[in-house]
Design an enzyme around this catalytic site. Sequence first.
Site, PDB file in Angstrom:
ATOM      1  N   LYS A 155       0.913  -1.163  -0.075  1.00 22.94           N
ATOM      2  CA  LYS A 155      -0.036  -0.075   0.117  1.00 22.94           C
ATOM      3  C   LYS A 155       1.065   1.194  -0.117  1.00 22.94           C
ATOM      4  O   LYS A 155       2.105   1.404   0.693  1.00 22.94           O
ATOM      5  CB  LYS A 155      -0.989  -0.013   1.297  1.00 22.94           C
ATOM      6  CG  LYS A 155      -1.927  -0.949   1.205  1.00 22.94           C
ATOM      7  CD  LYS A 155      -2.939  -0.887   2.339  1.00 22.94           C
ATOM      8  CE  LYS A 155      -4.153  -1.986   2.266  1.00 22.94           C
ATOM      9  NZ  LYS A 155      -4.989  -1.718   2.971  1.00 22.94           N
ATOM     10  N   ASP A 168      -2.852  -6.155   2.005  1.00 19.93           N
ATOM     11  CA  ASP A 168      -1.274  -6.330   1.860  1.00 19.93           C
ATOM     12  C   ASP A 168      -0.664  -7.277   3.028  1.00 19.93           C
ATOM     13  O   ASP A 168       0.453  -7.443   2.967  1.00 19.93           O
ATOM     14  CB  ASP A 168      -0.618  -5.122   2.102  1.00 19.93           C
ATOM     15  CG  ASP A 168      -0.939  -4.593   3.648  1.00 19.93           C
ATOM     16  OD1 ASP A 168      -2.128  -4.916   4.319  1.00 19.93           O
ATOM     17  OD2 ASP A 168      -0.181  -3.412   3.984  1.00 19.93           O
ATOM     18  N   ASP A 182       0.920  -6.152  18.049  1.00 22.39           N
ATOM     19  CA  ASP A 182      -0.176  -5.608  17.532  1.00 22.39           C
ATOM     20  C   ASP A 182      -1.055  -6.653  17.337  1.00 22.39           C
ATOM     21  O   ASP A 182      -1.080  -7.973  17.229  1.00 22.39           O
ATOM     22  CB  ASP A 182       0.392  -5.661  15.809  1.00 22.39           C
ATOM     23  CG  ASP A 182      -0.520  -4.815  14.910  1.00 22.39           C
ATOM     24  OD1 ASP A 182      -0.849  -3.909  15.166  1.00 22.39           O
ATOM     25  OD2 ASP A 182      -0.746  -5.611  13.861  1.00 22.39           O
ATOM     26  N   GLU A 210      -2.000  -4.455  21.887  1.00 22.80           N
ATOM     27  CA  GLU A 210      -2.815  -3.983  21.567  1.00 22.80           C
ATOM     28  C   GLU A 210      -4.299  -4.641  21.419  1.00 22.80           C
ATOM     29  O   GLU A 210      -4.600  -5.482  20.439  1.00 22.80           O
ATOM     30  CB  GLU A 210      -2.544  -3.275  20.024  1.00 22.80           C
ATOM     31  CG  GLU A 210      -3.235  -2.475  19.382  1.00 22.80           C
ATOM     32  CD  GLU A 210      -3.312  -2.474  17.901  1.00 22.80           C
ATOM     33  OE1 GLU A 210      -4.032  -1.609  17.161  1.00 22.80           O
ATOM     34  OE2 GLU A 210      -2.973  -3.393  17.199  1.00 22.80           O
TER      35      GLU A 210
END
Length: 436
Positions: A71, A151, A185, A213
Site C-alpha cells: 500500500k 497487503d 499488534d 494492542e
Amino acid sequence: MTANPYAPRPAVELTHPEWSRSATIYQINQRHFTPEGTFRAAEAHLPRIRELGIDIVWLMPVHPIGEENRKGVLGSPYAVKDYLGVNPEFGTLEDLRHFVDTAHGLGLHVILDWVANHTAWDNPLVQEHPDWYARDWKGDFRPTPWWDWDDIIDLDYDNPDLRRYMTDAMKYWVREVGVDGFRCDVAGFVPVDFWDNVRRELDEIKPVFMLAEWESRDLHVRAFDMTYGWSWNETLHKIAHGKADVEALKVYYAWNDRFYQRDAYRMLFVSNHDKNAWEGTEYEQFGDALLPSIVLSVISEGMPLVYNGQEAGSDKRLIFFDKDEIEWREDEQGELYRQLFALKKAHPALWNGAAGGRMVRVPNSAEASVLVFVRAVGDDRVLGAFNFSAEEQTVTLGDGPQAGSWRDAFTGEALQLAQGQEYRLPAWGYQVLTGA
C-alpha cells in the site's frame, strides 16, 4: 495435600519490571520522526525524550516491508517481510543496537512493535512453510477477515512449529539487540496461550515489558503488563463532540475497577499512529476537551502515552504509507506533559497498577459534567477535578475523601476542602491537588 479449590488464585501471575511502576511511554513512528527517518537521526532526540519524563520508548516495526500488494509508496510497517531483518529505510542492525544502547545509557527502555498475527505476502515463510498460514474458503492464503488489510496474510497458530519460530524470533531481539520487550499488534487475534509461553521464555533472558494492542483481562494474567485503553479514548472523544457525558466515562472506570485486575496496567492516550492517520489529530479528536483529557490520562489509573509530535503541538495527520514529517517546535503541551510526568513520578498515589492508589470518586452536584476523585497511597494523596462541559460549573462536593489541606500542583496555592462545600471549575477546566 490437595489445593483448596476455594482459595483465590493470583489475579496477575507475571512480575512487572520494577522500573515500570511509575513509567510513562512514548511512541516513535520512525519514518516521520525526523527528515532522515533513521534510527541514528531519532537517537539524537533521546535526551529530549528522557527530559520530558519518558521511561519507555516504543519503536514501530523495524523490519523490512513487503513489496507484493504493498500500500502506498513505502508500504505499511505492519506488513513484515523478514522477522529477523531491519528495514534499510531506517538504517542497519548496528544502528538499531546503537539506538538501544544509547537509550539504556539515558535510563530509557526500548520496546519493539511486533506483528505476530500476519506477514507480508512475500515473506520467505510463505514459500518455506506454507502450512503455517491460514486459508480462506477456497484454500488460498487470506488477509485478516472483514478488514481491508489486503497487503498481508494471516498466520495459523494451530501449528506448533510456527509458535516455536515466532517465539525464537522475539527472543533474538531481546538477546542480540537488548530490547526490553514488545508492543504486540492486534494481540487478541493471536491465542493467549502462545503469549503466555512467549512471556515465560523472554523473562528467562531478562525481565521484559509487554504491551498488547487489545482490551482483555485474560492477557494480563501471564503475558502482558499493559493493554490499550481504547474505550477510554473513545469515550472522551464522544464527550468532546457532545455525544456522551461524564456518566459514560464512569462506565469505563467502573470496568477498570471491577473487571480488570488490580495490578493490570492500562495505556491511556489522546493520540497514536492509528488515531492520527485515520481519525484525525488530537485537536480534531478532542477540541476544547484536549487539555483536560491529557491531564486525566496522567492523573487517573493508567500509563500515559505520548505519540511523537504531541509535545510539539503537531497539528497534522501524518500520512501512513508514505514519507511525512513532524514540524518540531516548542509548544505548551510539551511543558504540560513535563509537569505532569514529574508529578506522577513524585507521587506514589499516581503510580501504575497496584503500586498506585485506586481512584475513589468524590460525588458532586453535576455528575454529568464534573468528575472528581482522590487517589492515595499511605500519606500521599492526589485529587483530580475535571469539568468536561462547555459551561462553568459550581458544584457541591458530596461524601468523599476530599476533606483536608491541599496544594494546587501547578500554582502552589494552598486550599482547604470539606464535604458539602461549593467548588468551581471553568468550562473544560481541571485542577490537580496534592495533599498538603
